[in-house]
Design a protein around this motif. Structure first.
Motif, mmCIF file in Angstrom:
data_model
loop_
_atom_site.group_PDB
_atom_site.id
_atom_site.type_symbol
_atom_site.label_atom_id
_atom_site.label_comp_id
_atom_site.label_asym_id
_atom_site.label_seq_id
_atom_site.Cartn_x
_atom_site.Cartn_y
_atom_site.Cartn_z
ATOM 1 N N SER A 45 0.834 -1.198 0.000
ATOM 2 C CA SER A 45 0.000 0.000 0.000
ATOM 3 C C SER A 45 0.870 1.250 0.000
ATOM 4 C CB SER A 45 -0.931 0.006 1.205
ATOM 5 O OG SER A 45 -0.163 -0.006 2.383
ATOM 6 N N LEU A 46 1.955 1.199 0.773
ATOM 7 C CA LEU A 46 2.856 2.353 0.789
ATOM 8 C C LEU A 46 3.473 2.551 -0.589
ATOM 9 C CD1 LEU A 46 4.604 2.039 4.249
ATOM 10 C CD2 LEU A 46 2.946 3.742 3.495
ATOM 11 N N VAL A 106 2.089 1.742 -3.451
ATOM 12 C CA VAL A 106 1.060 2.321 -4.315
ATOM 13 C C VAL A 106 0.976 3.823 -4.067
ATOM 14 C CG1 VAL A 106 -1.424 2.426 -4.774
ATOM 15 C CG2 VAL A 106 -0.284 0.220 -4.536
ATOM 16 N N LEU A 107 0.989 4.184 -2.785
ATOM 17 C CA LEU A 107 0.913 5.595 -2.408
ATOM 18 C C LEU A 107 2.077 6.364 -3.020
ATOM 19 C CD1 LEU A 107 -0.404 7.795 -0.633
ATOM 20 C CD2 LEU A 107 1.183 7.149 1.151
ATOM 21 N N GLY A 131 1.712 6.671 -6.702
ATOM 22 C CA GLY A 131 0.676 7.655 -6.993
ATOM 23 C C GLY A 131 1.203 9.065 -6.847
ATOM 24 N N LEU A 132 1.893 9.307 -5.727
ATOM 25 C CA LEU A 132 2.413 10.652 -5.470
ATOM 26 C C LEU A 132 3.429 11.043 -6.523
ATOM 27 C CD1 LEU A 132 2.768 10.854 -1.604
ATOM 28 C CD2 LEU A 132 1.336 12.234 -3.094
ATOM 29 N N GLY A 163 1.762 11.891 -9.675
ATOM 30 C CA GLY A 163 1.156 13.209 -9.553
ATOM 31 C C GLY A 163 2.177 14.312 -9.725
ATOM 32 N N VAL A 195 3.428 14.557 -13.347
ATOM 33 C CA VAL A 195 2.463 15.235 -14.212
ATOM 34 C C VAL A 195 2.462 16.728 -13.907
ATOM 35 C CG1 VAL A 195 0.019 15.484 -14.733
ATOM 36 C CG2 VAL A 195 1.009 13.220 -14.515
#
Lengths: 431, 332, 190
Positions: B9-10, B12-13, B16-17, B20, B23
């Motif tokens: 999960s970390l 994935v986080l 994701g960050l 972000g 981008v």
């Protein structure tokens, strides 16, 4: 009829004072027409009436009370889910998330710092109702009335439990966020909580790209980590937690006496159930150790906060523009400096640099001063967290942690006593 | 097992960050970084008159020789007497200064003075919107009241004296009033006459200036028609010049020239708002050159009142810089 | 004995804590309300005298099509023949041909009233709030065309995204009862 009267009265005023003389700022006589041309009136569609915002408060209060009743009296997860769905639909998708208690923190802070700020009574009510409710019913607001909480709660598919240490340390984030948001709000630099709210763009189906990114990350996370925003960031939870610690009524897992059957232990996705524990061996540290630790934390926090405040002030628009203008006039190659829109507009207007610089200077020193409080507050929270984690009270039964429990009602179903009682009630109803 | 899930999960986080941030830094234009959702407006949505701001430097036949402060927050008018004393009017009254801007006298008024003129005897006439104060050292006397009738005023934007007469440009009533030097009403010039189909002065915004030429003709800026009109002493229309357009020789906008003055050679110095510029025309309306191109002014500059001294230097009010700017003809 | 004492002590602490919390909450709410001199419901508006038509209103609003649009204040309009809010500066002819029009979306309608006056109206659905016409009208004319936040579109966000981005700080809250700021009723001028 009334409208007609109003027109007559207005027309009367016009004749009495003469067209244009009512307001002094713009009063050049318009052209006169020979034809019988009638001037249209400027289109002014009205704003929503005041009573509409009071209606929202009634709905909010209703949702909180209902949620409290469902978690304390009725003890029904399904009722809580229904309230959550309603809140998500009404406060979230219909009202599009504004204004909410989380954001209202900033309005209250800004109003305290700046008397000229607009603080309608409705906003004060939105801010304080969930907090007052927390003193009596725990975090009933989080359980069913908050659209943010509801969204994350309903999205949770397969939870994983975080280790206690990680959970505890991440939850300091909420206090940090609260401190920063208040710092920005009192310095009139904008509302951080609103600007970086992860779910509002989804409620509105529109918003800046970065908001969708953070929102997406949070939505993804909340499918396997219970309520990540509520637990680790939500600044309102930082207010609700201490208040619900002293709450009059508390959510209990079991309706009667706990038989320590261990069945509920894994039912809470938010790590909010305290397990039975023996009292930790006495390791009394001298009291002055704590006091010294406390004072050291406050001092360190103040010093760190002072410098952090100075650094953070750069995110204030005035200070940013002032820095740019200063650089612009003090570097020889003016063309090489890329100016922001604000700075360009400032130069275009030809206003005085000195006024801008003094204003910016004031903002910076204000930031530094309020930074002291921010730093002391954060270190104070850290201090409490550490002291709290050192404390090992004796506990004989399973019970929700008053601060962290969000009254979602998930644990009820795992309790055999609750199930038996519910069954009985159903049978009673049938007969 | 649990540990691994946390790790995932970390991860994935973190991914994701990172995504972000990537981008944010690579795909969002720098200009919209302050929290904007969309790109900057395309150029077709932007108001742009830059191409009309360009003036060939050969056409600029004046140069700026000095500036001095007006002393007002909102200066409105300018006048120069035969001794080259300069009279500036504005929000606080009238200030009399010498040609270097040194204060000689100051007459304070509670109302904003919208126009100023000096008679041959040195009497100062100052218009406070719908009233005219006059006096040599103070505003001891006044005449006029708000209204639409003869001798009444709505919004005075121009004042001039000539001989024993005072000429008052009333933009609010769209007419020029003539009075004697004691304030006694004599006649109106250029009024609207619906019966004869005369539209009179079209004044969309509070700018309407006038001046008197050597012969005694009265020239008025009919701003809505973008031209200067000539009236004989008895108020008969006697011709006009000026055309609308964005070119250098024309008057731009809905309503220009906002101010003008006739210099000692009988030429016309005109100022325009919107595209601030000062130009020189001969008495037939032929462009002789540019006194100050738009690049000399902030684009918000309005109320560029003009006056000419005995040496034919052009004095212009700059409402943004709050300065009087002095221009002199370049030596050949 | 010790056990009982301890429980009652906990209860006592909680009660005191609750009392203090109520007091503190009341204090904060009271102080905030007392300090704030403006307690009515409020809405966002643009000060037309501060607005410089920078174009941010069209891009910064959280709505896809901004809540800010051009509105026409007829009472101060000069009804110009040569309206610089309607015609592009380099227009060839004074007619309603698209090549003469300033508005990129053709959202302004021009109608003859009488010689030499023309009426201009905004077709709201077409307006994107770019402020191009407002800039022309304000620079050359009376500024009767103005950008304004339309209450039928505005979501009344707690923090207005355009207000934050506005380089002139021309957007602020006003009492909802006042509704709209126009150039005539603008008492917020500095």
């Amino acid at each position: 009829m009334i409208a007609k009267y109003r027109i007559i009265v207005l027309a009367g005023c016009f004749i009495l004072f003469g067209a244009g003389s009512v307001f002094s700022s713009y009063n050049f006589p318009p052209p006169e027409f020979d034809s019988n041309y009638i001037k249209p009136v400027m289109e002014k569609l009205p704003a929503g009436a005041d009573w509409l915002s009071y209606l929202d408060i009634v709905v909010l209060l209703g949702a909180i009370l209902l949620s409290a009743w469902a978690s304390l009296k009725k003890r029904s997860r399904s009722v809580i889910v229904i309230i959550s769905l309603f809140s998500l639909a009404y406060f979230g998708f219909y009202k599009e998330g504004c204004i909410c208690p989380i954001g209202s923190i900033q309005n209250v802070a800004a109003a305290l710092a700046n008397p000229g700020y607009y603080l309608p009574v409705s906003v004060i009510l939105i801010f304080s109702l969930p907090l007052i409710a927390a003193l009596f019913f725990g975090r009933a607001y989080c359980g069913g009335a908050c659209p943010h909480g509801a969204l994350q709660d309903l999205l949770l598919i397969k939870e994983i439990s975080l280790p206690k240490g990680l959970d505890r340390s991440l939850s300091v984030g909420a206090y940090l966020y609260l401190g920063l948001a208040v710092l920005f709000a009192v310095n009139d630099s904008g509302f951080l909580i609103c600007r970086f709210d992860p779910f509002v763009p989804f409620f509105r189906h529109t918003g800046p790209f970065y908001m969708f990114v953070t929102g997406g990350v949070f939505i993804l996370l909340s499918t396997f980590i219970g309520r990540p925003y509520c637990r680790f960031l939500c600044p309102y939870s930082a207010l609700l937690k201490p208040l619900s610690l002293v709450s009059k009524n508390k959510v209990t897992i079991t309706p009667k006496e706990c038989i320590v059957c261990n069945l509920c232990a894994a039912s809470c996705p938010y790590g909010a159930i305290n397990e039975p524990a023996a009292k930790a061996p006495d390791q009394k540290r001298p009291r002055f150790f704590y006091i010294a630790f406390f004072i050291a934390a406050l001092l360190l926090g103040s010093v760190l906060g002072y410098f952090t405040g100075g650094f953070l002030s750069r995110y204030d628009v005035n200070v940013k523009t002032a820095l740019e203008i200063h650089n612009y006039y003090n570097t020889g190659t003016k063309s090489a400096v890329i100016l922001s829109e604000n700075a360009k507009e400032f130069i275009r207007k030809g206003e005085s640099n000195e006024i801008l610089f003094t204003l910016a200077g004031e903002t910076v020193s204000h930031y530094k001063r309020s930074g002291i409080f921010l730093g002391a507050f954060i270190l104070f929270v850290l201090f409490l967290q550490i002291v709290y984690s050192l404390r090992r009270p004796k506990r004989e039964i399973y019970e929700p942690d008053s601060a962290r429990c969000v009254s979602c009602g998930r644990c009820f179903r795992d309790c055999p006593i609750h199930r038996k009682a519910a069954q009985k009630e159903n049978e009673n109803k049938k007969s | 097992m649990e540990q691994r899930k946390i790790l995932y999960s970390l991860l994935v986080l973190a991914v994701g960050l990172l995504l972000g941030l990537l981008v944010e830094s690579h795909f969002i234009p720098e200009k919209s970084k302050t929290g904007s959702a969309k790109e900057e407006l395309p150029d077709k949505y932007k108001y742009n008159i830059d191409e009309y701001k360009k003036v060939d430097s050969g056409l600029v036949i004046y140069r700026e020789i000095k500036v001095f402060k007006t002393g007002f927050t909102e200066a409105a008018g300018l006048a120069i007497d035969k001794n080259d004393k300069i009279f500036i009017c504005g929000d606080k009254g009238v200030r009399v200064v010498d040609h270097n801007g040194i204060l000689l006298n100051e007459i304070i008024s509670a109302e904003k003075i919208t126009a100023v003129a000096v008679s041959g005897e040195g009497v100062i006439y100052a218009a406070a919107r719908d009233r005219i104060f006059f006096g040599k050292k103070d505003f001891g006397r006044d005449f006029g009241k708000r209204g639409r009738g003869k001798g009444d005023f709505e919004y005075i934007t121009g004042l001039k004296t000539s001989g024993d007469k005072l000429f008052i440009a009333d933009a609010g009533n769209r007419k020029v009033a003539v009075a004697d030097l004691q304030g006694k009403f004599i006649a109106d010039i250029g009024g609207k006459d619906a019966a004869k189909g005369i539209k009179g002065f079209i004044v969309p915004s509070p700018h309407m200036d006038l001046d008197i030429d050597k012969v005694g003709n009265i020239w008025v800026a009919n701003t809505g028609l973008l031209r200067l009109e000539k009236y004989s002493v008895d108020g008969v229309f006697a011709g006009c010049w000026g055309k609308a357009g964005a070119g250098l020789d024309a008057f731009i906008g809905c309503c220009n020239p906002s101010n003008f003055v006739i210099d000692k050679n009988g030429d016309f110095v005109t100022s325009e708002k919107g595209l601030p510029r000062i130009k020189l025309y001969d008495k037939t309306g032929k462009l002789k050159g540019v006194v100050a191109p738009p690049s000399e002014f902030n684009e918000k500059c309005v109320y560029m009142a003009l006056a000419v001294d005995s040496k034919n230097r052009v004095f212009a009010l700059d409402s943004v810089k709050k300065m009087v700017r002095v221009f002199e003809k370049k030596q050949k | 004995m010790g056990q009982e004492n301890k429980i009652s002590r906990m209860e006592f602490l909680k009660k005191t804590g609750r009392g203090l919390s109520v007091l503190a909450l009341g204090g904060i709410a009271g102080a905030a309300l007392g300090r704030s001199k403006r307690k009515r419901e409020s809405v966002w508006q643009i000060d037309p005298d501060k607005c410089t038509q920078c174009g941010k209103c069209a891009t910064e609003c959280v709505l896809r099509v901004s809540a800010v649009k051009c509105v026409h204040n007829f009472s101060i309009c000069g009804y110009c023949n040569l309206c610089f809010g309607y015609f592009a500066p380099g227009q060839r002819e004074l007619n309603t041909g698209a090549e003469n029009q300033l508005c990129p979306t053709g959202a302004i309608r021009r109608r003859f009233v009488e010689e030499p006056y023309y009426e201009y109206t905004i077709k709201e659905p077409r307006c994107v709030g770019c402020g191009k016409c407002v800039k022309g009208c304000t620079a050359f004319g009376n500024g009767s065309l103005q950008l304004q936040i339309r209450h039928d579109r505005c979501k009344n966000c707690n923090e207005c995204a355009i207000a934050k981005a506005c380089p002139s700080k021309a957007i602020f809250r006003i009492p909802a009862a006042k509704g709209y700021i126009t150039k005539e009723n603008n008492d917020s001028k500095i």
